[in-house]
Design a protein around this motif. Structure first.
Motif, PDB file in Angstrom:
ATOM      1  N   ALA A  62       0.851  -1.190   0.000  1.00  0.00           N
ATOM      2  CA  ALA A  62       0.000   0.000   0.000  1.00  0.00           C
ATOM      3  C   ALA A  62       0.886   1.239   0.000  1.00  0.00           C
ATOM      4  O   ALA A  62       2.034   1.194   0.432  1.00  0.00           O
ATOM      5  N   ILE A  63       0.321   2.321  -0.480  1.00  0.00           N
ATOM      6  CA  ILE A  63       1.066   3.568  -0.466  1.00  0.00           C
ATOM      7  C   ILE A  63       1.188   4.048   0.983  1.00  0.00           C
ATOM      8  O   ILE A  63       0.238   3.971   1.755  1.00  0.00           O
ATOM      9  N   SER A  64       2.373   4.501   1.348  1.00  0.00           N
ATOM     10  CA  SER A  64       2.601   4.942   2.735  1.00  0.00           C
ATOM     11  C   SER A  64       1.940   6.300   2.962  1.00  0.00           C
ATOM     12  O   SER A  64       1.683   7.051   2.022  1.00  0.00           O
ATOM     13  N   PRO A  65       1.674   6.641   4.222  1.00  0.00           N
ATOM     14  CA  PRO A  65       1.088   7.951   4.529  1.00  0.00           C
ATOM     15  C   PRO A  65       1.927   9.117   3.993  1.00  0.00           C
ATOM     16  O   PRO A  65       1.386  10.110   3.514  1.00  0.00           O
ATOM     17  N   ALA A  66       3.242   8.983   4.051  1.00  0.00           N
ATOM     18  CA  ALA A  66       4.109  10.061   3.552  1.00  0.00           C
ATOM     19  C   ALA A  66       3.927  10.253   2.055  1.00  0.00           C
ATOM     20  O   ALA A  66       3.794  11.381   1.569  1.00  0.00           O
ATOM     21  N   PHE A  67       3.891   9.163   1.293  1.00  0.00           N
ATOM     22  CA  PHE A  67       3.724   9.274  -0.148  1.00  0.00           C
ATOM     23  C   PHE A  67       2.305   9.672  -0.525  1.00  0.00           C
ATOM     24  O   PHE A  67       2.083  10.326  -1.540  1.00  0.00           O
ATOM     25  N   ARG A  68       1.335   9.331   0.302  1.00  0.00           N
ATOM     26  CA  ARG A  68      -0.035   9.795   0.068  1.00  0.00           C
ATOM     27  C   ARG A  68      -0.081  11.321   0.165  1.00  0.00           C
ATOM     28  O   ARG A  68      -0.694  11.993  -0.647  1.00  0.00           O
ATOM     29  N   LYS A  69       0.607  11.885   1.154  1.00  0.00           N
ATOM     30  CA  LYS A  69       0.665  13.341   1.314  1.00  0.00           C
ATOM     31  C   LYS A  69       1.361  13.998   0.129  1.00  0.00           C
ATOM     32  O   LYS A  69       0.929  15.051  -0.349  1.00  0.00           O
ATOM     33  N   VAL A  70       2.436  13.380  -0.337  1.00  0.00           N
ATOM     34  CA  VAL A  70       3.145  13.910  -1.509  1.00  0.00           C
ATOM     35  C   VAL A  70       2.228  13.881  -2.729  1.00  0.00           C
ATOM     36  O   VAL A  70       2.120  14.867  -3.474  1.00  0.00           O
ATOM     37  N   LEU A  75      -8.294  10.516  -1.865  1.00  0.00           N
ATOM     38  CA  LEU A  75      -7.017  10.165  -1.234  1.00  0.00           C
ATOM     39  C   LEU A  75      -6.938  10.731   0.186  1.00  0.00           C
ATOM     40  O   LEU A  75      -6.402  10.079   1.088  1.00  0.00           O
ATOM     41  N   GLU A  76      -7.448  11.932   0.372  1.00  0.00           N
ATOM     42  CA  GLU A  76      -7.390  12.545   1.698  1.00  0.00           C
ATOM     43  C   GLU A  76      -8.288  11.794   2.684  1.00  0.00           C
ATOM     44  O   GLU A  76      -7.993  11.752   3.880  1.00  0.00           O
ATOM     45  N   LYS A  77      -9.354  11.193   2.199  1.00  0.00           N
ATOM     46  CA  LYS A  77     -10.274  10.442   3.065  1.00  0.00           C
ATOM     47  C   LYS A  77      -9.765   9.024   3.352  1.00  0.00           C
ATOM     48  O   LYS A  77     -10.202   8.407   4.299  1.00  0.00           O
ATOM     49  N   ALA A  78      -8.872   8.526   2.499  1.00  0.00           N
ATOM     50  CA  ALA A  78      -8.405   7.139   2.623  1.00  0.00           C
ATOM     51  C   ALA A  78      -7.481   6.959   3.823  1.00  0.00           C
ATOM     52  O   ALA A  78      -6.832   7.824   4.285  1.00  0.00           O
TER      53      ALA A  78
END
Length: 88
Positions: free
Chosen positions: A5-13, A85-88
């Protein structure tokens, strides 16, 4: 093995990049995004899911209606993806 899964850091990026991209798109003009042409592997059910979510997001009432059109505004579709993405 499932893909990681995409990490929280990369989700923010990704969210930050997509927000910037959406601003760029909306400032240039509204470009049409044809779901069938741009994503030919999208099934009819997947297309309906995207259209319903798109129109609910566009209307702001959470009750998207099925629209016959598969042509969407590119910047608004990006904003929807950011929102998801922000809700995930």
């Amino acid at each position: 093995m499932p893909p990681p899964a995409i990490s929280p850091a990369f989700r923010k990026v990704l969210v930050a990049l997509l927000k910037s991209y959406s601003d760029t798109l909306s400032n240039r003009s509204c470009n049409d995004f044809d779901l069938a042409r741009e994503i030919p592997g999208l099934t009819k059910g997947e297309r309906k899911e995207v259209l319903k979510a798109y129109h609910a997001f566009q209307d702001g009432d959470g009750e998207g209606e099925e629209a016959p059109s598969r042509i969407l505004l590119d910047w608004l579709l990006v904003d929807l993806c950011v929102n998801l993405l922000e809700k995930a």
